[in-house]
Design an enzyme around this catalytic site. Structure first.
Site, PDB file in Angstrom:
ATOM      1  N   ASP A  68      27.444   4.634  26.044  1.00  0.00           N
ATOM      2  CA  ASP A  68      27.168   5.829  24.821  1.00  0.00           C
ATOM      3  C   ASP A  68      28.141   5.628  24.096  1.00  0.00           C
ATOM      4  OD1 ASP A  68      25.832   8.200  24.167  1.00  0.00           O
ATOM      5  OD2 ASP A  68      27.979   8.852  24.327  1.00  0.00           O
ATOM      6  N   GLU A  98      25.679   1.610  21.712  1.00  0.00           N
ATOM      7  CA  GLU A  98      25.563   2.329  20.632  1.00  0.00           C
ATOM      8  C   GLU A  98      26.773   2.000  19.708  1.00  0.00           C
ATOM      9  OE1 GLU A  98      23.159   6.500  21.145  1.00  0.00           O
ATOM     10  OE2 GLU A  98      25.304   6.490  21.887  1.00  0.00           O
TER      11      GLU A  98
END
Length: 298
Positions: free
Chosen positions: A139, A168
């Site tokens: 993340d 990400e």
């Protein structure tokens, strides 16, 4: 940086989604299985045993397990155990003495510090060694430095060569505590050759801008995005992807509108049959494009 629409893209993305991230991701004890799924969350041995049984059962049914890891921030920086031992060491602090907040969750992890890096590397190795996790989805990995990510990949691959890594890679503003460090972002993809990134370039080209929800994408009629789609199809997303192995191709994930909702919003006059055709065209593109296909709830 991908620029299908504007350079404001990433700022808007995290201005809008930050409150959700802060409410959803509350990492505190990184090496402890989540208790809410356990039959006896107050018994640590039960948590561990049931987690291992779950992974083994999935493996026995030929299903690999990828875990979402959130090392980029902690639930409460002041109360976090490492910051209690060495105040402020685990988290980035800006020139005003405030916690850096590129994550929009209240603090950013200072991965560039040697013992923070060791903590992250050891933690990922632990999950791979003890729980036989097959892959790790990071993340907001754009807040973690490239040296840390490369060390994670190298150390895990010594004993688990098939484990995959992706995340990400958005570009965010963070107060790094040392000079000379790069963050693990899409534009720095060549610095982390063993790590892949979600291709929001293809996502937005297929269905339209993630936040300007009335704009059409290629599958819903925006013919001017054909060259962008072509580049992504060849594994060359904008100017950040130089090899298909680093491109996670998708149209829907857990964030924002699903593909069908998005094309319905931007083409309100189209028939259900046409919406299905748009959906199928999108799937045909990202599932056959050079790179790694990613299906929502896949």
């Amino acid at each position: 940086m991908p620029n299908i629409y504007s350079t404001e893209k990433f700022e808007k993305e995290f201005t809008y989604s930050g409150s959700d991230l802060g409410a959803t991701y509350t990492p505190e004890n990184y090496n402890v299985p989540e208790g809410s799924y356990s039959t006896d969350p107050y018994n640590g041995a039960v948590r561990v045993a049931e987690m291992k049984q779950m992974v083994k059962t999935l493996h026995d049914n030929q299903i690999s397990v990828i875990m979402d890891v959130v090392y980029n921030h902690v639930y409460n920086a002041s109360d976090f155990c490492v910051n209690q031992i060495v105040p402020g060491y685990f988290s980035r602090v800006d020139a005003d003495g405030k916690y850096s907040n590129g994550s929009d969750c209240g603090n950013d992890t200072a991965s560039e510090r040697s013992m923070v890096r060791k903590y992250i590397v050891d933690s990922v190795k632990y999950w791979a060694d003890e729980y036989h996790i097959d892959g790790f989805r990071f993340d907001l990995v754009g807040l973690i430095d490239t040296e840390t990510i490369n060390e994670v990949v190298t150390e895990v691959h010594k004993t688990h060569p098939d484990v995959i890594f992706y995340g990400e890679g958005w570009t965010m503003d963070t107060a790094v505590t040392k000079d000379g460090y790069k963050m693990t972002t899409q534009p720095n993809s060549t610095d982390v050759p063993g790590f892949a990134f979600f291709s929001d370039t293809l996502r937005d080209a297929l269905k339209g801008h993630v936040f300007y929800t009335t704009r059409k994408g290629y599958v819903s009629g925006a013919a001017d995005l054909a060259d962008t789609v072509k580049g992504c199809f060849l594994g060359q997303a904008d100017d950040w992807c130089t090899t298909p192995s680093q491109s996670i191709n998708y149209a829907s994930c857990h964030d924002n509108m699903t593909l069908l909702d998005r094309i319905t919003k931007s083409t309100p006059g189209a028939s259900k049959e046409d919406h299905i055709r748009m959906n199928n065209l999108s799937a045909a593109i990202y599932m056959t494009a050079q790179g790694i296909p990613f299906l929502q709830a896949g």
